[in-house]
Motif scaffolding. Structure first.
Motif, mmCIF file in Angstrom:
data_model
loop_
_atom_site.group_PDB
_atom_site.id
_atom_site.type_symbol
_atom_site.label_atom_id
_atom_site.label_comp_id
_atom_site.label_asym_id
_atom_site.label_seq_id
_atom_site.Cartn_x
_atom_site.Cartn_y
_atom_site.Cartn_z
ATOM 1 N N LEU A 127 0.853 -1.178 0.000
ATOM 2 C CA LEU A 127 0.000 0.000 0.000
ATOM 3 C C LEU A 127 0.893 1.233 0.000
ATOM 4 O O LEU A 127 1.654 1.460 0.941
ATOM 5 C CB LEU A 127 -0.898 -0.026 1.246
ATOM 6 C CG LEU A 127 -1.935 1.075 1.401
ATOM 7 C CD1 LEU A 127 -2.892 1.098 0.215
ATOM 8 C CD2 LEU A 127 -2.720 0.852 2.692
ATOM 9 N N ALA A 128 0.839 1.999 -1.079
ATOM 10 C CA ALA A 128 1.604 3.245 -1.164
ATOM 11 C C ALA A 128 0.938 4.287 -0.277
ATOM 12 O O ALA A 128 -0.287 4.334 -0.168
ATOM 13 C CB ALA A 128 1.660 3.739 -2.607
ATOM 14 N N ALA A 129 1.746 5.120 0.371
ATOM 15 C CA ALA A 129 1.209 6.107 1.304
ATOM 16 C C ALA A 129 2.034 7.382 1.281
ATOM 17 O O ALA A 129 3.243 7.344 1.093
ATOM 18 C CB ALA A 129 1.201 5.531 2.721
ATOM 19 N N ASP A 130 1.372 8.501 1.490
ATOM 20 C CA ASP A 130 2.076 9.771 1.637
ATOM 21 C C ASP A 130 2.770 9.833 2.994
ATOM 22 O O ASP A 130 3.840 10.404 3.119
ATOM 23 C CB ASP A 130 1.100 10.944 1.501
ATOM 24 C CG ASP A 130 0.521 11.047 0.097
ATOM 25 O OD1 ASP A 130 1.215 10.657 -0.870
ATOM 26 O OD2 ASP A 130 -0.626 11.505 -0.033
ATOM 27 N N ASP A 131 2.162 9.240 4.020
ATOM 28 C CA ASP A 131 2.716 9.211 5.372
ATOM 29 C C ASP A 131 2.671 7.768 5.875
ATOM 30 O O ASP A 131 1.743 7.372 6.581
ATOM 31 C CB ASP A 131 1.911 10.134 6.293
ATOM 32 C CG ASP A 131 2.538 10.302 7.666
ATOM 33 O OD1 ASP A 131 3.431 9.495 8.035
ATOM 34 O OD2 ASP A 131 2.123 11.237 8.378
#
Length: 126
Positions: free
Chosen positions: A8-12
């Motif tokens: 899961l790609a995430a900004d934070d």
């Protein structure tokens, strides 16, 4: 041997790992880099949360793939158990997408995690 995980790609990544760790009742583990976190699945494998490379960004997108987090209602009341879990998710930053509804297998509710990913909270009977 092949090991299975979801990414899961995430900004934070750290904040999102804290969100999922609380809902899954597991402690987030540091991953391969400071911007990578791992959450172990009870049945094996991991949920991998990471910050994508700036050279190959992963923009948020809607789709049909979603995480499904499942629990069994311990007290026999899936409605009350789901409402409590939904309240916990919202306190952690989730937004309700679809209100809880009764299905033949138990209760379900759709939420958006703090970064806008769809998640199905599924409370199974007994």
């Amino acid at each position: 041997m092949i090991h299975t995980s979801l990414v899961l790609a995430a900004d934070d990544p750290a904040a999102l790992a804290t969100f999922y760790g609380a809902l899954l009742e597991v402690a987030p583990q540091p991953g391969l880099t400071p911007s990578h976190w791992r959450l172990p699945w009870q049945a094996g494998g991991h949920l991998e949360i990471y910050a994508p490379s700036r050279r190959r960004p992963q923009p948020p997108q809607q789709g049909r793939l979603a995480l499904c987090l499942q629990r069994h209602a311990q007290d026999g009341d899936p409605h009350a158990a789901l409402l409590a879990w939904l309240e916990q998710a919202q306190a952690l930053g989730a937004a309700e997408l679809d209100p809880p509804r009764q299905e033949s297998f138990g209760m379900e509710a759709w939420v958006l995690d703090p970064e806008g990913n769809r998640v199905l909270l599924l409370m199974l009977k007994g």
